[in-house]
Design a protein around this motif. Structure first.
Motif, mmCIF file in Angstrom:
data_model
loop_
_atom_site.group_PDB
_atom_site.id
_atom_site.type_symbol
_atom_site.label_atom_id
_atom_site.label_comp_id
_atom_site.label_asym_id
_atom_site.label_seq_id
_atom_site.Cartn_x
_atom_site.Cartn_y
_atom_site.Cartn_z
ATOM 1 N N GLN A 9 0.833 -1.209 0.000
ATOM 2 C CA GLN A 9 0.000 0.000 0.000
ATOM 3 C C GLN A 9 0.867 1.260 0.000
ATOM 4 O O GLN A 9 0.583 2.218 -0.709
ATOM 5 C CB GLN A 9 -0.933 0.024 1.207
ATOM 6 N N LEU A 10 1.923 1.260 0.814
ATOM 7 C CA LEU A 10 2.818 2.417 0.876
ATOM 8 C C LEU A 10 3.520 2.620 -0.455
ATOM 9 O O LEU A 10 3.606 3.752 -0.953
ATOM 10 C CB LEU A 10 3.848 2.244 1.992
ATOM 11 N N ILE A 11 4.004 1.556 -1.048
ATOM 12 C CA ILE A 11 4.694 1.656 -2.338
ATOM 13 C C ILE A 11 3.760 2.223 -3.396
ATOM 14 O O ILE A 11 4.128 3.114 -4.164
ATOM 15 C CB ILE A 11 5.273 0.286 -2.745
ATOM 16 N N THR A 12 2.533 1.741 -3.424
ATOM 17 C CA THR A 12 1.534 2.243 -4.379
ATOM 18 C C THR A 12 1.271 3.728 -4.146
ATOM 19 O O THR A 12 1.185 4.511 -5.095
ATOM 20 C CB THR A 12 0.227 1.432 -4.259
ATOM 21 N N LYS A 13 1.174 4.123 -2.887
ATOM 22 C CA LYS A 13 0.955 5.538 -2.559
ATOM 23 C C LYS A 13 2.150 6.384 -2.990
ATOM 24 O O LYS A 13 1.988 7.481 -3.526
ATOM 25 C CB LYS A 13 0.696 5.694 -1.063
ATOM 26 N N LEU A 14 3.356 5.881 -2.786
ATOM 27 C CA LEU A 14 4.559 6.622 -3.185
ATOM 28 C C LEU A 14 4.651 6.776 -4.700
ATOM 29 O O LEU A 14 5.103 7.812 -5.190
ATOM 30 C CB LEU A 14 5.813 5.935 -2.638
ATOM 31 N N ILE A 15 4.230 5.761 -5.445
ATOM 32 C CA ILE A 15 4.211 5.871 -6.909
ATOM 33 C C ILE A 15 3.286 7.014 -7.305
ATOM 34 O O ILE A 15 3.646 7.874 -8.121
ATOM 35 C CB ILE A 15 3.745 4.554 -7.564
ATOM 36 N N ARG A 16 2.097 7.032 -6.731
ATOM 37 C CA ARG A 16 1.105 8.069 -7.049
ATOM 38 C C ARG A 16 1.605 9.452 -6.647
ATOM 39 O O ARG A 16 1.538 10.404 -7.421
ATOM 40 C CB ARG A 16 -0.223 7.742 -6.341
ATOM 41 N N GLU A 17 2.159 9.569 -5.446
ATOM 42 C CA GLU A 17 2.655 10.860 -4.960
ATOM 43 C C GLU A 17 3.856 11.351 -5.777
ATOM 44 O O GLU A 17 4.001 12.541 -6.018
ATOM 45 C CB GLU A 17 3.022 10.765 -3.474
ATOM 46 N N THR A 18 4.708 10.433 -6.203
ATOM 47 C CA THR A 18 5.853 10.799 -7.044
ATOM 48 C C THR A 18 5.368 11.266 -8.414
ATOM 49 O O THR A 18 5.821 12.295 -8.924
ATOM 50 C CB THR A 18 6.822 9.610 -7.190
ATOM 51 N N SER A 19 4.439 10.524 -8.990
ATOM 52 C CA SER A 19 3.892 10.884 -10.309
ATOM 53 C C SER A 19 3.196 12.238 -10.278
ATOM 54 O O SER A 19 3.235 12.987 -11.256
ATOM 55 C CB SER A 19 2.913 9.816 -10.780
ATOM 56 N N PHE A 103 10.622 2.077 -8.336
ATOM 57 C CA PHE A 103 12.007 2.359 -8.686
ATOM 58 C C PHE A 103 12.089 3.084 -10.024
ATOM 59 O O PHE A 103 12.811 4.079 -10.162
ATOM 60 C CB PHE A 103 12.834 1.070 -8.726
ATOM 61 N N LYS A 104 11.341 2.610 -10.989
ATOM 62 C CA LYS A 104 11.344 3.240 -12.313
ATOM 63 C C LYS A 104 10.861 4.686 -12.239
ATOM 64 O O LYS A 104 11.473 5.601 -12.804
ATOM 65 C CB LYS A 104 10.452 2.435 -13.263
ATOM 66 N N THR A 105 9.777 4.926 -11.520
ATOM 67 C CA THR A 105 9.208 6.277 -11.387
ATOM 68 C C THR A 105 10.166 7.195 -10.642
ATOM 69 O O THR A 105 10.396 8.336 -11.050
ATOM 70 C CB THR A 105 7.847 6.211 -10.666
ATOM 71 N N GLN A 109 12.247 10.456 -12.192
ATOM 72 C CA GLN A 109 12.100 11.785 -11.597
ATOM 73 C C GLN A 109 13.439 12.327 -11.097
ATOM 74 O O GLN A 109 13.791 13.467 -11.342
ATOM 75 C CB GLN A 109 11.084 11.736 -10.454
ATOM 76 N N ALA A 110 14.218 11.496 -10.405
ATOM 77 C CA ALA A 110 15.495 11.951 -9.838
ATOM 78 C C ALA A 110 16.511 12.302 -10.912
ATOM 79 O O ALA A 110 17.335 13.193 -10.729
ATOM 80 C CB ALA A 110 16.066 10.872 -8.913
ATOM 81 N N SER A 111 16.448 11.622 -12.046
ATOM 82 C CA SER A 111 17.410 11.866 -13.118
ATOM 83 C C SER A 111 17.123 13.151 -13.875
ATOM 84 O O SER A 111 18.005 13.692 -14.535
ATOM 85 C CB SER A 111 17.410 10.702 -14.108
ATOM 86 N N GLY A 112 15.868 13.623 -13.822
ATOM 87 C CA GLY A 112 15.492 14.803 -14.595
ATOM 88 C C GLY A 112 15.442 14.517 -16.084
ATOM 89 O O GLY A 112 15.497 15.430 -16.903
ATOM 90 N N VAL A 113 15.301 13.248 -16.443
ATOM 91 C CA VAL A 113 15.352 12.849 -17.846
ATOM 92 C C VAL A 113 14.263 13.517 -18.678
ATOM 93 O O VAL A 113 14.491 13.847 -19.839
ATOM 94 C CB VAL A 113 15.316 11.308 -18.001
ATOM 95 N N ASP A 114 13.105 13.766 -18.105
ATOM 96 C CA ASP A 114 12.023 14.416 -18.859
ATOM 97 C C ASP A 114 12.447 15.811 -19.315
ATOM 98 O O ASP A 114 12.271 16.169 -20.477
ATOM 99 C CB ASP A 114 10.749 14.466 -18.020
ATOM 100 N N ASP A 115 13.049 16.576 -18.405
ATOM 101 C CA ASP A 115 13.529 17.916 -18.754
ATOM 102 C C ASP A 115 14.693 17.855 -19.746
ATOM 103 O O ASP A 115 14.788 18.680 -20.658
ATOM 104 C CB ASP A 115 13.967 18.672 -17.497
#
Length: 123
Positions: A9-19, A103-105, A109-115
């Motif tokens: 549940q926590l992992i799922t919440k962290l994915i959503r919050e990170t996204s 991990f993928k999300t 995000q940490a890499s800034g690859v989108d930018d």
């Protein structure tokens, strides 16, 4: 409710919050306990602070011995809670789709690859 169920549940919440941009991950050196005096390696460790707790997600490579002197590396993902002194106080290394997605999300995000990609695609 079991610890495993709560972790999922926590992992799922962290994915959503990170996204959604509410949780930010940064690349850090892995806590000592994850790399030293073990048969494993953590080449990439990402950490965030969520509700006052330090959480880590990481690329985990573990030696799998097929004989006394023969082994190959198995790759997986780990998740941990770290105390204020950088000690791992709890970890989960069971493979799950949710943990892989976190991990993928977090890595994206940490890499800034989108930018970076946006910048490279600009004319």
């Amino acid at each position: 409710m079991s610890t495993e169920s709560k972790t999922t549940q926590l992992i799922t919440k962290l994915i959503r919050e990170t996204s959604n941009g509410n949780v930010e991950w940064t690349v850090k050196d892995a806590p000592r306990a994850l790399n030293y005096e073990t048969e494993q390696s953590v080449p990439l460790y990402l950490q965030t602070e969520y509700k006052g707790r330090k959480l880590g997600v990481y690329d985990l490579r573990t030696k799998y011995f097929t004989d006394e002197d023969e082994y190959h590396w198995i790759e997986g993902v780990g998740f941990c809670i770290v105390d204020d002194k950088g000690r791992v106080v709890w970890e989960a290394n069971e493979s799950s789709l949710a943990l892989g997605d976190l991990f993928k999300t977090a890595r994206e995000q940490a890499s800034g690859v989108d930018d970076i990609l946006d910048d490279l695609l600009e004319m």
